[in-house]
Design a protein around this motif. Structure first.
Motif, PDB file in Angstrom:
ATOM      1  N   ALA A   1     -48.226  12.980 -33.859  1.00 10.09           N
ATOM      2  CA  ALA A   1     -47.194  13.962 -33.511  1.00 10.09           C
ATOM      3  C   ALA A   1     -47.844  15.162 -32.830  1.00 10.09           C
ATOM      4  O   ALA A   1     -48.930  15.588 -33.212  1.00 10.09           O
ATOM      5  CB  ALA A   1     -46.462  14.432 -34.764  1.00 10.09           C
ATOM      6  N   GLY A   2     -47.198  15.633 -31.784  1.00  9.11           N
ATOM      7  CA  GLY A   2     -47.551  16.943 -31.231  1.00  9.11           C
ATOM      8  C   GLY A   2     -48.770  17.049 -30.336  1.00  9.11           C
ATOM      9  O   GLY A   2     -48.710  17.651 -29.279  1.00  9.11           O
ATOM     10  N   LYS A   3     -49.870  16.442 -30.781  1.00 10.47           N
ATOM     11  CA  LYS A   3     -51.132  16.649 -30.058  1.00 10.47           C
ATOM     12  C   LYS A   3     -51.953  15.367 -29.971  1.00 10.47           C
ATOM     13  O   LYS A   3     -51.865  14.505 -30.843  1.00 10.47           O
ATOM     14  CB  LYS A   3     -52.006  17.660 -30.803  1.00 10.47           C
ATOM     15  CG  LYS A   3     -51.439  19.033 -30.935  1.00 10.47           C
ATOM     16  CD  LYS A   3     -52.467  19.910 -31.624  1.00 10.47           C
ATOM     17  CE  LYS A   3     -51.872  20.607 -32.813  1.00 10.47           C
ATOM     18  NZ  LYS A   3     -52.830  21.412 -33.567  1.00 10.47           N
ATOM     19  N   VAL A   4     -52.767  15.306 -28.960  1.00  8.07           N
ATOM     20  CA  VAL A   4     -53.775  14.250 -28.832  1.00  8.07           C
ATOM     21  C   VAL A   4     -55.024  14.926 -28.275  1.00  8.07           C
ATOM     22  O   VAL A   4     -54.985  16.084 -27.842  1.00  8.07           O
ATOM     23  CB  VAL A   4     -53.321  13.131 -27.859  1.00  8.07           C
ATOM     24  CG1 VAL A   4     -52.096  12.407 -28.390  1.00  8.07           C
ATOM     25  CG2 VAL A   4     -53.046  13.705 -26.467  1.00  8.07           C
TER      26      VAL A   4
ATOM     27  N   ASP B   1     -52.156  13.011 -17.688  1.00  3.82           N
ATOM     28  CA  ASP B   1     -51.686  14.374 -17.967  1.00  3.82           C
ATOM     29  C   ASP B   1     -50.177  14.489 -17.743  1.00  3.82           C
ATOM     30  O   ASP B   1     -49.476  15.160 -18.506  1.00  3.82           O
ATOM     31  CB  ASP B   1     -52.430  15.393 -17.095  1.00  3.82           C
ATOM     32  CG  ASP B   1     -53.872  15.594 -17.560  1.00  3.82           C
ATOM     33  OD1 ASP B   1     -54.203  15.163 -18.682  1.00  3.82           O
ATOM     34  OD2 ASP B   1     -54.672  16.168 -16.787  1.00  3.82           O
ATOM     35  N   ASP B   2     -49.684  13.816 -16.705  1.00  3.18           N
ATOM     36  CA  ASP B   2     -48.232  13.839 -16.439  1.00  3.18           C
ATOM     37  C   ASP B   2     -47.453  13.205 -17.592  1.00  3.18           C
ATOM     38  O   ASP B   2     -46.420  13.722 -18.011  1.00  3.18           O
ATOM     39  CB  ASP B   2     -47.905  13.075 -15.145  1.00  3.18           C
ATOM     40  CG  ASP B   2     -48.336  13.837 -13.905  1.00  3.18           C
ATOM     41  OD1 ASP B   2     -48.713  15.029 -14.027  1.00  3.18           O
ATOM     42  OD2 ASP B   2     -48.312  13.239 -12.802  1.00  3.18           O
TER      43      ASP B   2
ATOM     44  N   LEU C   1     -46.943  16.456 -25.410  1.00  2.00           N
ATOM     45  CA  LEU C   1     -48.116  16.174 -26.233  1.00  2.00           C
ATOM     46  C   LEU C   1     -49.262  17.030 -25.712  1.00  2.00           C
ATOM     47  O   LEU C   1     -49.736  16.830 -24.593  1.00  2.00           O
ATOM     48  CB  LEU C   1     -48.478  14.688 -26.161  1.00  2.00           C
ATOM     49  CG  LEU C   1     -47.609  13.775 -27.039  1.00  2.00           C
ATOM     50  CD1 LEU C   1     -47.731  12.315 -26.620  1.00  2.00           C
ATOM     51  CD2 LEU C   1     -47.994  13.945 -28.514  1.00  2.00           C
ATOM     52  N   ALA C   2     -49.679  17.991 -26.522  1.00  2.00           N
ATOM     53  CA  ALA C   2     -50.729  18.911 -26.090  1.00  2.00           C
ATOM     54  C   ALA C   2     -52.093  18.238 -26.207  1.00  2.00           C
ATOM     55  O   ALA C   2     -52.290  17.348 -27.028  1.00  2.00           O
ATOM     56  CB  ALA C   2     -50.682  20.167 -26.949  1.00  2.00           C
TER      57      ALA C   2
ATOM     58  N   PRO D   1     -42.331   6.415 -25.492  1.00  2.00           N
ATOM     59  CA  PRO D   1     -40.936   6.670 -25.109  1.00  2.00           C
ATOM     60  C   PRO D   1     -40.877   7.486 -23.821  1.00  2.00           C
ATOM     61  O   PRO D   1     -41.872   8.057 -23.389  1.00  2.00           O
ATOM     62  CB  PRO D   1     -40.395   7.470 -26.290  1.00  2.00           C
ATOM     63  CG  PRO D   1     -41.583   8.113 -26.893  1.00  2.00           C
ATOM     64  CD  PRO D   1     -42.735   7.181 -26.685  1.00  2.00           C
ATOM     65  N   ALA D   2     -39.694   7.537 -23.249  1.00  2.00           N
ATOM     66  CA  ALA D   2     -39.528   8.264 -21.993  1.00  2.00           C
ATOM     67  C   ALA D   2     -39.327   9.760 -22.221  1.00  2.00           C
ATOM     68  O   ALA D   2     -39.529  10.564 -21.320  1.00  2.00           O
ATOM     69  CB  ALA D   2     -38.347   7.681 -21.218  1.00  2.00           C
ATOM     70  N   GLN D   3     -38.911  10.115 -23.418  1.00  2.00           N
ATOM     71  CA  GLN D   3     -38.613  11.521 -23.722  1.00  2.00           C
ATOM     72  C   GLN D   3     -39.465  11.992 -24.892  1.00  2.00           C
ATOM     73  O   GLN D   3     -39.850  11.186 -25.739  1.00  2.00           O
ATOM     74  CB  GLN D   3     -37.146  11.676 -24.146  1.00  2.00           C
ATOM     75  CG  GLN D   3     -36.132  11.085 -23.199  1.00  2.00           C
ATOM     76  CD  GLN D   3     -35.807  11.992 -22.030  1.00  2.00           C
ATOM     77  OE1 GLN D   3     -36.275  13.139 -21.995  1.00  2.00           O
ATOM     78  NE2 GLN D   3     -35.049  11.505 -21.076  1.00  2.00           N
ATOM     79  N   ALA D   4     -39.685  13.295 -24.951  1.00  2.00           N
ATOM     80  CA  ALA D   4     -40.457  13.866 -26.060  1.00  2.00           C
ATOM     81  C   ALA D   4     -39.785  13.566 -27.392  1.00  2.00           C
ATOM     82  O   ALA D   4     -38.555  13.545 -27.496  1.00  2.00           O
ATOM     83  CB  ALA D   4     -40.579  15.380 -25.868  1.00  2.00           C
ATOM     84  N   GLN D   5     -40.607  13.313 -28.401  1.00  2.00           N
ATOM     85  CA  GLN D   5     -40.124  12.993 -29.744  1.00  2.00           C
ATOM     86  C   GLN D   5     -40.916  13.819 -30.747  1.00  2.00           C
ATOM     87  O   GLN D   5     -42.021  14.272 -30.459  1.00  2.00           O
ATOM     88  CB  GLN D   5     -40.376  11.509 -30.066  1.00  2.00           C
ATOM     89  CG  GLN D   5     -39.916  10.536 -29.003  1.00  2.00           C
ATOM     90  CD  GLN D   5     -38.412  10.306 -29.022  1.00  2.00           C
ATOM     91  OE1 GLN D   5     -37.750  10.604 -30.023  1.00  2.00           O
ATOM     92  NE2 GLN D   5     -37.879   9.813 -27.927  1.00  2.00           N
TER      93      GLN D   5
END
Ligand code: TNX
Length: 494
Positions: A48-51, A67-68, A75-76, A130-134
């Motif tokens: 979640a949130g970051k990688v 990056d895109d 995802l930061a 997924p195509a959208q942020a979760q």
């Protein structure tokens, strides 16, 4: 649902029409084209949130694509975060110029021999996500080893009958990249218009660039714009292949430069109709015609670095046709490139490395194959997507196949009987396709089938699996803003 369904798509047999059977839940790994080797392991990778990212600097295009993807999913990139995404160039000849590997365990490892291969690994990862942020992400643990079946996985756009704006071409390149399509063939000239600036012949754009098929759009691209497009495409693994259609399909050029027509030709105005096969460069004036061909091609080649250059050659009957093909092909050859021409050009006396693009299903291409000519496969009853998504779709042609070219028809194509094929290409002619929305509707989702035919071996293909994987990618098509045909084959409706 706690974790939004990223990968686990429930398909019930009921949905397949077996209502009396108990529901069976299957896992779909939503990849189109289907990879050559894919093993799913038990377990998931959740985050979640970051990688964090560890990227080879020798893969700038893949890195930008990654990056895109991460940016779109919010995802930061945080060096301390898990999972770690590794982007690594490796020495592995088996992967060729476009192949890649992915391993997802407690990390995400993408590897390939080239930046392009890594770019495709990123595209696969993009489809798995997924195509959208979760709030939470879940990926299946898996390993993939993937290489394309064909090196030519093409789309041809007719921007001559009706112009398509540069921004639409860029969008199309983005969408092609998601499906690992790698050739954008631009049909830049035809009877109804001339779309590329040629500095030596300004009237080509002044006169012929201002014309279009009735109801269609006029316009042209400057050389600078096209150079920009070439770079944009290159960064996404796409080669732009220009076509200057000759010696027929040239009414627009004749209207701009009347001397290219034979004496006595009286119809020298621009043309808005949809007939074919009526115009021709004056092949009895070689001293006028060949310098024109040479000057135009010189500028075209300076804009497009593609090794392969399309010289058209379709739909014209003329006693000096074969001679024209021979000479035009030699001109391209002499400039250090390889010509491509439509199938009819097989009558020319050309080097056997000239590519021929097959477009009539019944054309006897065997003699050309025997001479060694590589083939681009676009038989119209499978790949002419100016034909309907379904029989009788408004504003579609049906001259090649009256039932149109529905998704399963494309998918059923068997390229194995063409041993010299370098790949396949879907073609969108634009006599009846006059705006971006219509182009989107004809191109998508059918180009996904073209992509799978071009990438995946026959043994790895199956239509039902394809429809499930593609159906699962619908949110990606939506995120890209594609005005696709909501194909009932995929369970879609408007
Ligand atoms: C045939 S394909 C053509 C095009 C038309 C198309 C319409 C080919 C080489 N020539 O000029 O636009 O049919 O479907």
């Amino acid at each position: 649902m706690k974790f939004p369904a990223l990968l686990v798509y429930a398909f019930t047999l009921a949905a397949l029409g077996c209502a009396h059977r108990p529901a069976v839940v299957r896992t779909v790994i939503p990849l189109v084209p289907q990879p050559q080797e894919l093993q799913q392991h038990s377990g998931d990778l959740t985050f979640a949130g970051k990688v964090s990212i560890e990227a080879d600097t020798a893969a700038p295009n893949a890195r930008r694509a990654l990056d895109d993807v991460l940016g779109a999913l919010q995802l930061a990139n945080d060096d301390a975060a898990k999972p770690r995404i590794h982007l690594q160039r490796i020495d592995d000849a088996a992967l060729g110029a476009e192949g890649y590997r992915i391993a997802i365990d407690d990390a995400i490892r993408l590897s390939a021999a080239t930046d392009t291969g890594l770019f495709y690994a990123v595209q696969s990862l993009r489809q798995l996500l997924p195509a959208q942020a979760q709030a939470h992400y879940r990926l299946p643990q898996l390993t993939i080893t993937d290489v394309p079946r064909y090196r030519w996985r093409g789309v041809s756009l007719d921007v001559a009958r009706s112009f398509l704006p540069l921004s639409y071409l860029e969008k199309t390149i983005d969408r092609m990249a998601l499906f690992k399509l790698n050739r954008l063939h631009l049909h830049l000239t035809d009877d109804q218009g001339w779309r590329i600036e040629i500095k030596h012949y300004p009237k080509l754009t002044e006169v012929a660039g201002a014309s279009a098929v009735k109801g269609g759009r006029a316009g042209y691209y400057t050389q600078d714009q096209l150079r920009g497009l070439v770079a944009y495409a290159q960064a996404r693994g796409v080669t732009i292949v220009p076509e200057i259609d000759m010696p027929g399909h040239v009414q627009a050029a004749l209207a701009a430069y009347n001397e290219l027509a034979c004496e006595g030709v009286t119809n020298l105005s621009t043309y808005e109709g949809t007939e074919v096969g009526f115009s021709v460069l004056c092949l009895d004036k070689p001293d006028t015609v060949y310098p024109f061909v040479e000057n135009v091609l010189k500028e075209v080649l300076a804009v497009f670095p593609s090794k392969k250059i399309h010289i058209g050659g379709d739909e014209i009957k003329h006693p000096r046709y074969a001679e024209f093909v021979t000479r035009a092909a030699a001109i391209v050859d002499g400039m250090g490139r390889t010509p491509i021409a439509w199938e009819e050009a097989s009558v020319g006396d050309t080097k056997p490395d000239m590519l021929l693009q097959l477009w009539n299903d019944g054309y006897d291409i065997a003699p050309a194959v025997a001479k060694g000519h590589p083939l681009i496969l676009s038989p119209c009853s499978y790949f002419y997507i100016d034909h309907g998504n379904y029989a009788g779709q408004p504003n579609t042609y049906d001259w090649c196949r009256k039932e149109g070219v529905p998704l399963p028809r494309i998918y059923a194509f068997d390229p194995t009987k063409f041993p010299t094929a370098v790949g396949i290409e879907g073609a969108l002619w634009s006599e009846l396709v006059h705006d971006n929305a219509a182009a989107d509707n004809r191109l998508w989702p059918r180009l996904a089938a073209v992509a799978e035919l071009g990438w995946t071996t026959t043994a790895r293909r199956d239509y039902l699996g394809f429809t499930r994987r593609l159906a699962a990618l619908r949110p990606h098509l939506d995120a890209l803003g594609i005005g696709y045909y909501a194909d009932p084959e995929l369970g879609w409706s408007e």
